[in-house]
Design a protein around this motif. Structure first.
Motif, mmCIF file in Angstrom:
data_model
loop_
_atom_site.group_PDB
_atom_site.id
_atom_site.type_symbol
_atom_site.label_atom_id
_atom_site.label_comp_id
_atom_site.label_asym_id
_atom_site.label_seq_id
_atom_site.Cartn_x
_atom_site.Cartn_y
_atom_site.Cartn_z
ATOM 1 N N HIS A 108 3.340 15.186 -1.409
ATOM 2 C CA HIS A 108 3.292 13.782 -0.274
ATOM 3 C C HIS A 108 1.821 13.461 -0.600
ATOM 4 N N ALA A 109 1.028 14.557 -0.607
ATOM 5 C CA ALA A 109 -0.557 14.303 -0.876
ATOM 6 C C ALA A 109 -0.748 13.523 -1.966
ATOM 7 N N SER A 110 -0.227 13.986 -3.181
ATOM 8 C CA SER A 110 -0.190 13.389 -4.484
ATOM 9 C C SER A 110 0.208 11.697 -4.413
ATOM 10 N N GLN A 111 1.415 11.472 -3.587
ATOM 11 C CA GLN A 111 1.637 10.097 -3.541
ATOM 12 C C GLN A 111 0.595 9.398 -2.821
ATOM 13 N N VAL A 112 0.103 9.820 -1.862
ATOM 14 C CA VAL A 112 -0.993 9.194 -1.127
ATOM 15 C C VAL A 112 -2.187 8.823 -1.775
ATOM 16 N N HIS A 113 -2.674 10.040 -2.641
ATOM 17 C CA HIS A 113 -3.730 9.671 -3.426
ATOM 18 C C HIS A 113 -3.432 8.619 -4.455
ATOM 19 N N TYR A 114 -2.422 8.581 -5.074
ATOM 20 C CA TYR A 114 -2.012 7.810 -6.035
ATOM 21 C C TYR A 114 -2.225 6.257 -5.414
ATOM 22 N N ASN B 194 5.152 4.222 3.766
ATOM 23 C CA ASN B 194 4.880 5.728 3.549
ATOM 24 C C ASN B 194 6.282 6.401 4.070
ATOM 25 N N LEU B 195 7.244 6.378 3.207
ATOM 26 C CA LEU B 195 8.367 6.760 3.638
ATOM 27 C C LEU B 195 9.155 6.103 4.789
ATOM 28 N N GLY B 196 8.913 4.726 4.644
ATOM 29 C CA GLY B 196 9.344 3.975 5.793
ATOM 30 C C GLY B 196 10.533 3.362 5.381
ATOM 31 N N LEU B 197 10.963 2.999 4.138
ATOM 32 C CA LEU B 197 12.272 2.483 3.774
ATOM 33 C C LEU B 197 13.487 3.003 4.143
ATOM 34 N N ALA B 198 13.567 4.312 4.300
ATOM 35 C CA ALA B 198 14.857 5.006 4.620
ATOM 36 C C ALA B 198 14.878 4.935 6.225
ATOM 37 N N ASN B 199 13.799 4.678 6.994
ATOM 38 C CA ASN B 199 13.890 4.741 8.398
ATOM 39 C C ASN B 199 14.128 3.449 9.067
ATOM 40 N N ILE B 200 14.332 2.390 8.245
ATOM 41 C CA ILE B 200 14.667 1.103 8.687
ATOM 42 C C ILE B 200 16.175 0.788 8.822
ATOM 43 N N GLU B 201 16.574 0.807 10.057
ATOM 44 C CA GLU B 201 18.021 0.487 10.424
ATOM 45 C C GLU B 201 18.632 -0.759 9.939
ATOM 46 N N GLN B 202 19.820 -0.689 9.569
ATOM 47 C CA GLN B 202 20.567 -1.619 9.013
ATOM 48 C C GLN B 202 19.797 -2.606 7.925
ATOM 49 N N ILE C 59 8.006 -12.735 1.612
ATOM 50 C CA ILE C 59 6.673 -12.419 2.164
ATOM 51 C C ILE C 59 5.693 -11.913 1.134
ATOM 52 N N VAL C 60 6.174 -11.218 0.263
ATOM 53 C CA VAL C 60 5.074 -10.681 -0.896
ATOM 54 C C VAL C 60 4.752 -11.537 -2.013
ATOM 55 N N SER C 61 3.535 -11.774 -2.211
ATOM 56 C CA SER C 61 3.483 -12.566 -3.527
ATOM 57 C C SER C 61 2.954 -11.820 -4.604
ATOM 58 N N GLY C 62 2.578 -10.493 -4.192
ATOM 59 C CA GLY C 62 1.814 -9.669 -5.436
ATOM 60 C C GLY C 62 2.583 -8.303 -5.421
ATOM 61 N N GLU C 63 2.211 -7.087 -4.980
ATOM 62 C CA GLU C 63 3.126 -5.770 -5.206
ATOM 63 C C GLU C 63 3.130 -5.209 -4.039
ATOM 64 N N PHE C 64 4.483 -4.344 -4.174
ATOM 65 C CA PHE C 64 5.023 -3.613 -3.162
ATOM 66 C C PHE C 64 4.874 -1.990 -3.503
ATOM 67 N N LEU C 65 4.222 -1.249 -2.753
ATOM 68 C CA LEU C 65 4.167 0.186 -3.114
ATOM 69 C C LEU C 65 4.669 0.856 -2.018
ATOM 70 N N ALA C 66 5.826 1.724 -2.471
ATOM 71 C CA ALA C 66 6.583 2.518 -1.468
ATOM 72 C C ALA C 66 6.595 3.961 -2.069
ATOM 73 N N ILE C 67 5.870 4.728 -0.985
ATOM 74 C CA ILE C 67 5.829 6.019 -1.222
ATOM 75 C C ILE C 67 7.468 6.573 -0.719
ATOM 76 N N SER C 68 7.891 7.296 -1.553
ATOM 77 C CA SER C 68 9.498 7.417 -1.296
ATOM 78 C C SER C 68 9.927 8.993 -2.016
ATOM 79 N N CYS D 107 7.964 9.975 -5.410
ATOM 80 C CA CYS D 107 7.260 8.992 -6.367
ATOM 81 C C CYS D 107 6.832 7.678 -5.440
ATOM 82 N N VAL D 108 6.168 6.915 -6.181
ATOM 83 C CA VAL D 108 5.657 5.612 -5.673
ATOM 84 C C VAL D 108 6.513 4.477 -6.474
#
Length: 338
Positions: free
Chosen positions: A134-140, A223-231, A242-251, A327-328
């Motif tokens: 997890h620390a490695s993903q945050v640092h990345y 930060n590990l948020g995708l899996a916690n969003i219901e429906q 809403i995103v015109s650039g990049e989406f970085l998802a720690i997963s 991963c990210v």
């Protein structure tokens, strides 16, 4: 929330333009006020520095509200439980009870002791491999975003672990978002304790119906948020809007062959983003180009339950020991990838 957000936000219900009224300011923060939709007439308040942009029609299960308020109510009714939880030497508590002590200390405003208890709990709740990955993903993510200049919006921020690190190490404005006003109020107090509140804006909004204008966000993180969003059926389509650039998802991903955990994941409705193939398929179906970066693996074990707060746990998953792939996920709306 900071003034610059007034240029990025729209009505989450109808995407209409907003007119802003600031009743109280703290530097560049709007502390109290409201935004009114010129199209549908809905008013969105700003309270305690938090912009509240939730629509009433989407169902939400606010576990932050249930867990923290439920814990406090239980302990007030059972002082015989609260005394040993708060008075025993920290090192004598189980890791789950250390975590619960941290929650109570936060509620009491003792953030220094809360930080000590939370760090002690985390070191024992998770395997060293888990923490290292997890620390490695945050640092990345921090290193990846070091040269950007636009505001960074963090999705499903929860207790703000990634937000805290971004605010400490980067100079860009940071926006923490979550659908729970309670956890954002907690985050505000914590950021004030750390001296980081002036760097961060706080927005309560639903990721499935955000208050952002089309293409308003250059950089989105989670930060590990995708899996916690219901429906989450339309979630990635909304983020694509809403995103015109990049989406970085720690997963992290569970092994597809892990039948025990897979059954629990599917029963909880969390399968879309907890298996690699499913996550990638959902991104591509929503017209994202996605790549996987900074892969590492770790053993993960069920988190232990409380001893004083007997049987109460921290995380629902995993239900049995497994190996996670960390991963990210880096996603863009178009073909240009860094």
């Amino acid at each position: 929330m900071h003034d610059f957000l007034t240029e990025m936000l729209a009505c989450p219900a109808c995407h209409g333009g907003l007119t802003w009224t600031a009743l109280e300011r703290r530097g560049a923060h709007i502390e109290e006020g409201h935004a009114d939709c010129a199209a549908c007439g809905t008013t969105y308040p700003i309270r305690e520095g938090i912009g509240l942009f939730l629509t009433p029609d989407l169902p939400r299960n606010d576990l932050w509200e249930q867990t923290e308020s439920g814990l406090m109510q239980f302990l007030r009714a059972h002082p015989d439980v609260e005394r040993p939880l708060m008075d025993a030497p920290l090192e004598m508590l189980s890791p789950a009870d250390q975590f619960f002590r941290a929650l109570i200390l936060e509620e009491q405003g003792d953030y220094a002791q809360a930080q000590t208890a939370a760090e002690a709990a985390r070191a024992r709740l998770y395997t060293p491999e888990y923490l290292a990955c997890h620390a490695s993903q945050v640092h990345y993510v921090v290193e990846y975003l070091a040269t950007t200049t636009d505001p960074i919006v963090d999705l499903a921020s929860g207790r703000g672990e990634l937000v805290e690190v971004l605010a400490q190490h980067l100079s860009q404005p940071i926006v923490a978002t979550d659908f729970s006003p309670r956890v954002l109020r907690r985050d505000r107090r914590w950021l004030e304790f750390l001296g980081l509140y002036e760097r961060v804006s706080l927005l309560a909004g639903d990721a499935r119906r955000t208050p952002f204008k089309d293409g308003a966000i250059k950089t989105l993180t989670t930060n590990l948020g995708l899996a916690n969003i219901e429906q989450p059926d339309r979630l990635l389509f909304e983020l694509h809007r809403i995103v015109s650039g990049e989406f970085l998802a720690i997963s992290f991903f569970f092994p597809a062959e892990d039948q025990v955990n897979a059954a629990a994941i599917r029963q909880a409705g969390l399968a879309p983003f907890l298996f690699r193939d499913s996550a990638l398929a959902h991104f591509r179906a929503a017209h994202w180009q996605v790549k996987i970066a900074n892969v590492c693996t770790s053993i993960a074990q069920p988190t232990p339950t409380g001893a004083i707060l007997e049987g109460i746990g921290i995380d629902a998953l995993p239900v049995s020991e497994t190996r996670l792939e960390w991963c990210v996920l880096i996603a863009r709306r178009n073909s240009r990838m860094r």
